[in-house]
Design a protein around this motif. Structure first.
Motif, PDB file in Angstrom:
ATOM      1  N   ALA A  41     -10.592  48.906  20.955  1.00  0.00           N
ATOM      2  CA  ALA A  41     -11.933  49.498  21.022  1.00  0.00           C
ATOM      3  C   ALA A  41     -11.976  50.890  20.412  1.00  0.00           C
ATOM      4  CB  ALA A  41     -12.413  49.543  22.468  1.00  0.00           C
ATOM      5  N   ILE A  42     -10.956  51.679  20.659  1.00  0.00           N
ATOM      6  CA  ILE A  42     -11.010  53.080  20.243  1.00  0.00           C
ATOM      7  C   ILE A  42     -10.616  53.292  18.779  1.00  0.00           C
ATOM      8  CG2 ILE A  42      -8.648  53.767  20.882  1.00  0.00           C
ATOM      9  CD1 ILE A  42      -9.923  56.380  21.990  1.00  0.00           C
ATOM     10  N   SER A  43      -9.778  52.425  18.250  1.00  0.00           N
ATOM     11  CA  SER A  43      -9.246  52.641  16.899  1.00  0.00           C
ATOM     12  C   SER A  43     -10.318  52.768  15.823  1.00  0.00           C
ATOM     13  CB  SER A  43      -8.253  51.530  16.539  1.00  0.00           C
ATOM     14  OG  SER A  43      -7.099  51.630  17.357  1.00  0.00           O
ATOM     15  N   PRO A  44     -11.290  51.832  15.740  1.00  0.00           N
ATOM     16  CA  PRO A  44     -12.318  52.013  14.691  1.00  0.00           C
ATOM     17  C   PRO A  44     -13.158  53.264  14.882  1.00  0.00           C
ATOM     18  CG  PRO A  44     -12.897  50.203  16.177  1.00  0.00           C
ATOM     19  CD  PRO A  44     -11.489  50.590  16.485  1.00  0.00           C
ATOM     20  N   ALA A  45     -13.360  53.676  16.130  1.00  0.00           N
ATOM     21  CA  ALA A  45     -14.180  54.861  16.399  1.00  0.00           C
ATOM     22  C   ALA A  45     -13.472  56.143  15.962  1.00  0.00           C
ATOM     23  CB  ALA A  45     -14.528  54.932  17.883  1.00  0.00           C
ATOM     24  N   VAL A  46     -12.198  56.260  16.277  1.00  0.00           N
ATOM     25  CA  VAL A  46     -11.492  57.500  15.957  1.00  0.00           C
ATOM     26  C   VAL A  46     -11.083  57.572  14.487  1.00  0.00           C
ATOM     27  CG1 VAL A  46     -10.680  57.895  18.298  1.00  0.00           C
ATOM     28  CG2 VAL A  46      -9.259  56.565  16.730  1.00  0.00           C
ATOM     29  N   LEU A  47     -10.948  56.423  13.839  1.00  0.00           N
ATOM     30  CA  LEU A  47     -10.631  56.432  12.408  1.00  0.00           C
ATOM     31  C   LEU A  47     -11.858  56.745  11.564  1.00  0.00           C
ATOM     32  CD1 LEU A  47      -8.180  53.518  11.526  1.00  0.00           C
ATOM     33  CD2 LEU A  47      -7.789  55.960  11.316  1.00  0.00           C
ATOM     34  N   ASP A  48     -12.989  56.157  11.946  1.00  0.00           N
ATOM     35  CA  ASP A  48     -14.235  56.320  11.189  1.00  0.00           C
ATOM     36  C   ASP A  48     -14.007  55.959   9.721  1.00  0.00           C
ATOM     37  OD1 ASP A  48     -16.905  56.869  10.738  1.00  0.00           O
ATOM     38  OD2 ASP A  48     -16.587  59.015  10.418  1.00  0.00           O
ATOM     39  N   CYS A  49     -13.400  54.805   9.519  1.00  0.00           N
ATOM     40  CA  CYS A  49     -13.040  54.367   8.172  1.00  0.00           C
ATOM     41  C   CYS A  49     -13.390  52.877   8.020  1.00  0.00           C
ATOM     42  CB  CYS A  49     -11.542  54.596   7.982  1.00  0.00           C
ATOM     43  SG  CYS A  49     -10.990  54.741   6.292  1.00  0.00           S
ATOM     44  N   PRO A  50     -14.666  52.509   8.216  1.00  0.00           N
ATOM     45  CA  PRO A  50     -15.048  51.088   8.264  1.00  0.00           C
ATOM     46  C   PRO A  50     -14.833  50.326   6.969  1.00  0.00           C
ATOM     47  CG  PRO A  50     -17.001  52.493   8.184  1.00  0.00           C
ATOM     48  CD  PRO A  50     -15.830  53.397   8.406  1.00  0.00           C
ATOM     49  N   HIS A  51     -14.791  51.041   5.838  1.00  0.00           N
ATOM     50  CA  HIS A  51     -14.607  50.369   4.556  1.00  0.00           C
ATOM     51  C   HIS A  51     -13.158  49.959   4.309  1.00  0.00           C
ATOM     52  CE1 HIS A  51     -13.873  54.646   4.008  1.00  0.00           C
ATOM     53  NE2 HIS A  51     -13.214  54.398   2.899  1.00  0.00           N
ATOM     54  N   LYS A  52     -12.254  50.359   5.230  1.00  0.00           N
ATOM     55  CA  LYS A  52     -10.846  49.966   5.110  1.00  0.00           C
ATOM     56  C   LYS A  52     -10.361  49.387   6.444  1.00  0.00           C
ATOM     57  CE  LYS A  52      -9.661  53.332   1.511  1.00  0.00           C
ATOM     58  NZ  LYS A  52      -8.777  54.470   1.125  1.00  0.00           N
ATOM     59  N   PRO A  53     -10.775  48.157   6.762  1.00  0.00           N
ATOM     60  CA  PRO A  53     -10.414  47.564   8.050  1.00  0.00           C
ATOM     61  C   PRO A  53      -8.912  47.423   8.267  1.00  0.00           C
ATOM     62  CG  PRO A  53     -11.345  45.910   6.553  1.00  0.00           C
ATOM     63  CD  PRO A  53     -11.596  47.243   5.931  1.00  0.00           C
ATOM     64  N   GLU A  54      -8.155  47.370   7.176  1.00  0.00           N
ATOM     65  CA  GLU A  54      -6.703  47.260   7.322  1.00  0.00           C
ATOM     66  C   GLU A  54      -6.108  48.502   7.974  1.00  0.00           C
ATOM     67  OE1 GLU A  54      -7.390  49.064   3.214  1.00  0.00           O
ATOM     68  OE2 GLU A  54      -8.336  47.564   4.519  1.00  0.00           O
ATOM     69  N   LEU A  55      -6.763  49.654   7.808  1.00  0.00           N
ATOM     70  CA  LEU A  55      -6.280  50.873   8.447  1.00  0.00           C
ATOM     71  C   LEU A  55      -6.535  50.850   9.950  1.00  0.00           C
ATOM     72  CD1 LEU A  55      -7.311  53.612   5.844  1.00  0.00           C
ATOM     73  CD2 LEU A  55      -5.116  52.416   6.097  1.00  0.00           C
ATOM     74  N   THR A  56      -7.647  50.244  10.338  1.00  0.00           N
ATOM     75  CA  THR A  56      -7.931  50.084  11.765  1.00  0.00           C
ATOM     76  C   THR A  56      -6.872  49.198  12.406  1.00  0.00           C
ATOM     77  OG1 THR A  56     -10.312  50.381  11.449  1.00  0.00           O
ATOM     78  CG2 THR A  56      -9.605  49.271  13.471  1.00  0.00           C
ATOM     79  N   GLU A  57      -6.520  48.106  11.742  1.00  0.00           N
ATOM     80  CA  GLU A  57      -5.479  47.218  12.257  1.00  0.00           C
ATOM     81  C   GLU A  57      -4.150  47.948  12.370  1.00  0.00           C
ATOM     82  OE1 GLU A  57      -5.779  44.157  13.499  1.00  0.00           O
ATOM     83  OE2 GLU A  57      -7.935  44.443  13.242  1.00  0.00           O
ATOM     84  N   PHE A  58      -3.870  48.779  11.378  1.00  0.00           N
ATOM     85  CA  PHE A  58      -2.630  49.562  11.405  1.00  0.00           C
ATOM     86  C   PHE A  58      -2.599  50.485  12.618  1.00  0.00           C
ATOM     87  CE2 PHE A  58      -0.899  53.810  10.277  1.00  0.00           C
ATOM     88  CZ  PHE A  58       0.445  53.494  10.296  1.00  0.00           C
ATOM     89  N   LEU A  59      -3.701  51.186  12.899  1.00  0.00           N
ATOM     90  CA  LEU A  59      -3.728  52.108  14.033  1.00  0.00           C
ATOM     91  C   LEU A  59      -3.613  51.359  15.349  1.00  0.00           C
ATOM     92  CD1 LEU A  59      -3.927  55.007  14.982  1.00  0.00           C
ATOM     93  CD2 LEU A  59      -6.421  54.787  14.986  1.00  0.00           C
ATOM     94  N   ILE A  60      -4.245  50.205  15.454  1.00  0.00           N
ATOM     95  CA  ILE A  60      -4.120  49.394  16.672  1.00  0.00           C
ATOM     96  C   ILE A  60      -2.651  49.051  16.914  1.00  0.00           C
ATOM     97  CG2 ILE A  60      -4.622  47.130  17.690  1.00  0.00           C
ATOM     98  CD1 ILE A  60      -7.350  47.268  16.236  1.00  0.00           C
ATOM     99  N   GLU A  61      -1.953  48.660  15.860  1.00  0.00           N
ATOM    100  CA  GLU A  61      -0.526  48.330  15.986  1.00  0.00           C
ATOM    101  C   GLU A  61       0.277  49.544  16.442  1.00  0.00           C
ATOM    102  OE1 GLU A  61       0.638  46.806  12.214  1.00  0.00           O
ATOM    103  OE2 GLU A  61      -0.591  44.989  12.386  1.00  0.00           O
ATOM    104  N   CYS A  62      -0.087  50.736  15.941  1.00  0.00           N
ATOM    105  CA  CYS A  62       0.603  51.964  16.370  1.00  0.00           C
ATOM    106  C   CYS A  62       0.409  52.198  17.864  1.00  0.00           C
ATOM    107  CB  CYS A  62       0.080  53.168  15.586  1.00  0.00           C
ATOM    108  SG  CYS A  62       0.551  53.204  13.857  1.00  0.00           S
ATOM    109  N   PHE A  63      -0.824  52.085  18.318  1.00  0.00           N
ATOM    110  CA  PHE A  63      -1.097  52.267  19.747  1.00  0.00           C
ATOM    111  C   PHE A  63      -0.313  51.265  20.592  1.00  0.00           C
ATOM    112  CE2 PHE A  63      -5.335  54.338  18.614  1.00  0.00           C
ATOM    113  CZ  PHE A  63      -4.969  55.582  19.090  1.00  0.00           C
ATOM    114  N   GLU A  64      -0.223  50.041  20.113  1.00  0.00           N
ATOM    115  CA  GLU A  64       0.421  48.991  20.896  1.00  0.00           C
ATOM    116  C   GLU A  64       1.941  49.118  20.925  1.00  0.00           C
ATOM    117  OE1 GLU A  64      -1.282  45.389  19.330  1.00  0.00           O
ATOM    118  OE2 GLU A  64      -2.998  45.498  20.714  1.00  0.00           O
TER     119      GLU A  64
END
Length: 269
Positions: free
Chosen positions: A156-179
């Motif tokens: 939930a938080i990763s897309p909000a704190v990244l604010d980078c919707p045009h690069k969804p792969e970066l959101t996935e990367f941050l989720i993996e980091c958190f996990e």
């Protein structure tokens, strides 16, 4: 091998002599620097590490009492510096690591050359005339979400704190980091982070520092950068074009440019 190197999963990279230590923020790992570290390897010696409980650290060394405050994490930073016998360090701290680095530099100013704060905040909670950006109930909700569904919180938080919707792969990367962080340790780190108040410590910092603030950071209001500049001796403020809380991931070129500019500018010291 020194036990601290194993404990904090330390990586040493690069061909230069000038030391740069990159310290990740809450809930993340050293991998959050991967989009910018290659830009420093030719001219600098890069030190990467994880806080205990993140990445491939020795979780058996985790102490809930020690890490109940940011001073415990600062102690680990100083342990790493001592173990590697580092001097004249450039310390780059993202988010809460900005304050962790500051605490370490107040304790041992002689080993630090410059500090770079990316998205820093000395206090996240609102307090009378001080607007940190969070109410007490906001923090309580965050803690509850981490306790009840850490993976869901990360998603939930990763897309909000990244604010980078045009690069969804970066959101996935941050989720993996958190996990990659142990959920119970993530909660303890969150409590140490969001309950901290480093405002009075700002005036104690003698090492030159740079604050990199983002134009639209969902975790740190822009005026916090001004607050840090006002109350910290020899602090310089740059408001980046980058948005979100992770410019090193979403806008690596701008992040590298501002870091190098501060390092090489002899007037900023």
């Amino acid at each position: 091998m020194h036990p601290v190197l194993v404990r904090n999963n330390i990586k040493i990279l690069g061909e230069g002599s000038q030391i740069i230590v990159f310290a990740h923020g809450f809930g993340c790992t050293q991998s959050t620097w991967k989009y910018i570290t290659h830009s420093f390897l030719k001219d600098y010696k890069v030190i990467l590490f994880d806080y205990i409980g993140s990445g491939n650290t020795d979780i058996s060394q985790y102490d809930y009492h020690k890490y109940a405050t940011l001073e415990g994490y600062a102690c680990d930073v100083l342990d790493i510096i001592a173990a590697l016998q580092l001097q004249e360090i450039i310390f780059v701290g993202h988010s809460v690591s900005a304050m962790i680095g500051m605490i370490a530099a107040i304790q041992k100013p002689d080993v630090f050359k410059k500090l770079i704060f990316i998205g820093p905040s000395p206090k996240y909670l609102n307090d009378q005339h001080y607007i940190g950006g969070f109410k007490t109930e906001d923090i309580a909700a965050l803690f509850n979400h981490i306790v009840n569904d850490y993976s869901g919180w990360a998603k939930a938080i990763s897309p909000a704190v990244l604010d980078c919707p045009h690069k969804p792969e970066l959101t996935e990367f941050l989720i993996e980091c958190f996990e990659e962080t142990n959920p119970s340790i993530a909660l303890a780190f969150a409590m140490a982070t969001f309950k901290t108040d480093c405002r009075e410590k700002l005036k104690e910092l003698s090492v030159p520092s740079l604050t990199l603030a983002m134009a639209n950071d969902p975790l740190v209001p822009l005026h916090i950068g001004e607050y840090i500049r006002e109350y910290t001796p020899n602090n310089f403020l740059v408001v980046m074009k980058a948005t979100g809380h992770f410019p090193q991931i979403c806008e690596p070129e701008e992040t590298v440019k501002e870091i190098k500019k501060f390092i090489m500018d002899e007037h900023m010291c």
